[in-house]
Design a protein around this motif. Sequence first.
Motif, mmCIF file in Angstrom:
data_model
loop_
_atom_site.group_PDB
_atom_site.id
_atom_site.type_symbol
_atom_site.label_atom_id
_atom_site.label_comp_id
_atom_site.label_asym_id
_atom_site.label_seq_id
_atom_site.Cartn_x
_atom_site.Cartn_y
_atom_site.Cartn_z
ATOM 1 N N ILE A 9 -50.729 -71.057 -23.730
ATOM 2 C CA ILE A 9 -50.558 -72.505 -23.728
ATOM 3 C C ILE A 9 -51.703 -73.168 -24.479
ATOM 4 O O ILE A 9 -51.493 -74.046 -25.311
ATOM 5 C CB ILE A 9 -50.443 -73.049 -22.291
ATOM 6 N N LYS A 10 -52.925 -72.767 -24.193
ATOM 7 C CA LYS A 10 -54.083 -73.356 -24.868
ATOM 8 C C LYS A 10 -53.993 -73.134 -26.374
ATOM 9 O O LYS A 10 -54.305 -74.038 -27.154
ATOM 10 C CB LYS A 10 -55.380 -72.780 -24.320
ATOM 11 N N ILE A 19 -57.182 -79.205 -21.706
ATOM 12 C CA ILE A 19 -58.088 -79.799 -20.707
ATOM 13 C C ILE A 19 -57.384 -80.942 -19.986
ATOM 14 O O ILE A 19 -57.457 -81.066 -18.756
ATOM 15 C CB ILE A 19 -59.403 -80.259 -21.363
ATOM 16 N N LEU A 20 -56.662 -81.783 -20.720
ATOM 17 C CA LEU A 20 -55.899 -82.868 -20.094
ATOM 18 C C LEU A 20 -54.859 -82.308 -19.128
ATOM 19 O O LEU A 20 -54.702 -82.812 -18.010
ATOM 20 C CB LEU A 20 -55.234 -83.729 -21.167
ATOM 21 N N HIS A 25 -52.744 -81.364 -13.777
ATOM 22 C CA HIS A 25 -51.943 -80.439 -12.971
ATOM 23 C C HIS A 25 -52.702 -79.195 -12.538
ATOM 24 O O HIS A 25 -52.091 -78.255 -12.026
ATOM 25 C CB HIS A 25 -50.691 -80.010 -13.754
ATOM 26 N N GLY A 26 -54.008 -79.171 -12.727
ATOM 27 C CA GLY A 26 -54.796 -77.989 -12.379
ATOM 28 C C GLY A 26 -54.629 -77.599 -10.923
ATOM 29 O O GLY A 26 -54.694 -78.443 -10.036
ATOM 30 N N GLY A 27 -54.368 -76.343 -10.667
ATOM 31 C CA GLY A 27 -54.209 -75.838 -9.315
ATOM 32 C C GLY A 27 -52.814 -75.987 -8.751
ATOM 33 O O GLY A 27 -52.531 -75.493 -7.661
ATOM 34 N N SER A 28 -51.945 -76.659 -9.464
ATOM 35 C CA SER A 28 -50.578 -76.835 -8.971
ATOM 36 C C SER A 28 -49.605 -76.077 -9.860
ATOM 37 O O SER A 28 -49.951 -75.607 -10.937
ATOM 38 C CB SER A 28 -50.210 -78.319 -8.941
#
Length: 77
Positions: A9-10, A19-20, A25-28
């Motif tokens: 993805i990156k 990063i956005l 949505h980090g952790g979900s």
Amino acid sequence: MNVSPEYEIKDIIGEEKYILLMKMHGGSKFYIEKYETHQRNLRNEKIKSLSNQGLTNRQLAERFNISIQQIRNILNN
């Protein structure tokens, strides 16, 4: 090649957007629809738009190479 999905993805969207995405949505877990589903939804929106412009169900069916019943189903949703 065995590469973990987050690096793919990156690589695709770039560091800044990655990063956005992590901040939002980090952790979900979240759902990414299939490409085919996205294309079908775009087609259906185009069918609705052309119908609103006055094209008949038969014209739409011929243009998109699907049945008149499928056109009706799309327009009724």
